[in-house]
Design an enzyme around this catalytic site. Sequence first.
Site, PDB file in Angstrom:
ATOM      1  N   ASP A 183     102.445  16.943 104.990  1.00 49.50           N
ATOM      2  CA  ASP A 183     101.715  17.782 104.229  1.00 49.50           C
ATOM      3  C   ASP A 183     101.727  19.283 104.865  1.00 49.50           C
ATOM      4  OD1 ASP A 183      99.571  18.872 102.576  1.00 49.50           O
ATOM      5  OD2 ASP A 183      97.839  17.724 103.488  1.00 49.50           O
ATOM      6  N   ASP A 203     101.991  23.504  98.692  1.00 51.82           N
ATOM      7  CA  ASP A 203     101.496  22.313  99.199  1.00 51.82           C
ATOM      8  C   ASP A 203     101.886  20.917  98.822  1.00 51.82           C
ATOM      9  OD1 ASP A 203      99.919  20.125 100.084  1.00 51.82           O
ATOM     10  OD2 ASP A 203      97.824  21.276  99.541  1.00 51.82           O
TER      11      ASP A 203
END
EC number: 3.4.23.-
Length: 395
Positions: free
Chosen positions: A121, A283
């Site tokens: 992430d 992201d």
Amino acid sequence: MQLSIQAIIGFVVAAGLAVASELPSPMTVNLERRKMLVTKNDTVDFKAVRKQANALNYKYDKLLRNFRKNTGRDHPLLHLLLDLIDKRDGKGDVDLDDIGEGQLWAGDVQFGQSKFKIDFDTGSADTLVNPFVYFPHRSKSSRKTHHTFSTAYGDGTTASGFIYTDDLKIGGYKAKDVAIGLSVTKFINDEDNQGIAGMSFPAVQSFPKKFDPFFVALVKQKVVPEPVFQFTLKRGSGSTLHLGGIDNSRFQGELSYVDVNPEDGFWISEGKVNGKKIDACIDTGSSIIFGPIDEVREVITKMDGVTPFTAGGALHGAFDCSKPPKLDFEFAGQKFNLGENQVSFGKYQGQCVLSIMGQKNLPMNAWVVGDSFLQTASVVFDMGKNRMGFAPSSN
């Protein structure tokens, strides 16, 4: 005297030049997509979309709070902070089975003697795992630090646990004393994927400063040849995380770079969507693209054949699936057109649903740019030169 992460990386890179021949080659981690936001018949699951939107809101709220704690100031893109439930003692029953929804990209790692899949992430900075995944008592190199962590999620509760350090193996690399947070409650409802490995900068980490994000640990220990990693995400198979260098075979043409400020904590860049200027946080932890509702409305209303509608409190756009609209993002002067498979993430009442959505009261005045864009590009995250590189992904 404490050195910044950039100073440390610069020193490591300079020192590494003398022993470059001894460094391992860049390594690749194959990634698997966990779950989608659609049902089996390709219908958008708005309940799952709402859950991910809530989880992302609370994720960024927590990261902005971390930024304030770590730096003593508010983030320059701060919009508002949500009214979170603050359980400072980390106790109490926490039901987090519906959090996360497994909407990330997972690959294999090993901490000590425990092997598992974990989601990578770029929108967070800590490594956390579900209970009964990492077993510190089985590892001679494991150390319990007696530091705790606490992370908020979309239902206003928190996941808490202890921070350990242990040897990490990933993609052929090995680093010592890497921090891992072992949760006492399950926070990812996915049998195959059991945790999150954050790859943002230390300014937004929840862990105390002495516990580096895992990739920073790889860099400091001179395990990787370069302080660089590269995501190439594809619909279906072939998605990879390349560590320690750049794989030129993953993209077409040349990389175009934009500077990032590591003191901001996030991989943020100025960009454009259909010509409109935006601030964008890249992201890999988001399946679709979220933006401030007024900005998204401005984009949608100018798109031919797209009808705005509201579902779950968010603004969406619907269009005839046989006539996909033009949707492009621009970074570093290079345009990326979202193709037929990226411009929509599912169907609703016989129409396709646009892969951007608007939300009120986002914690940051920025767009969260996820998979729908990332499936069109190969993106290089360069911690050594504080920049991101973008190029169209190869076929």
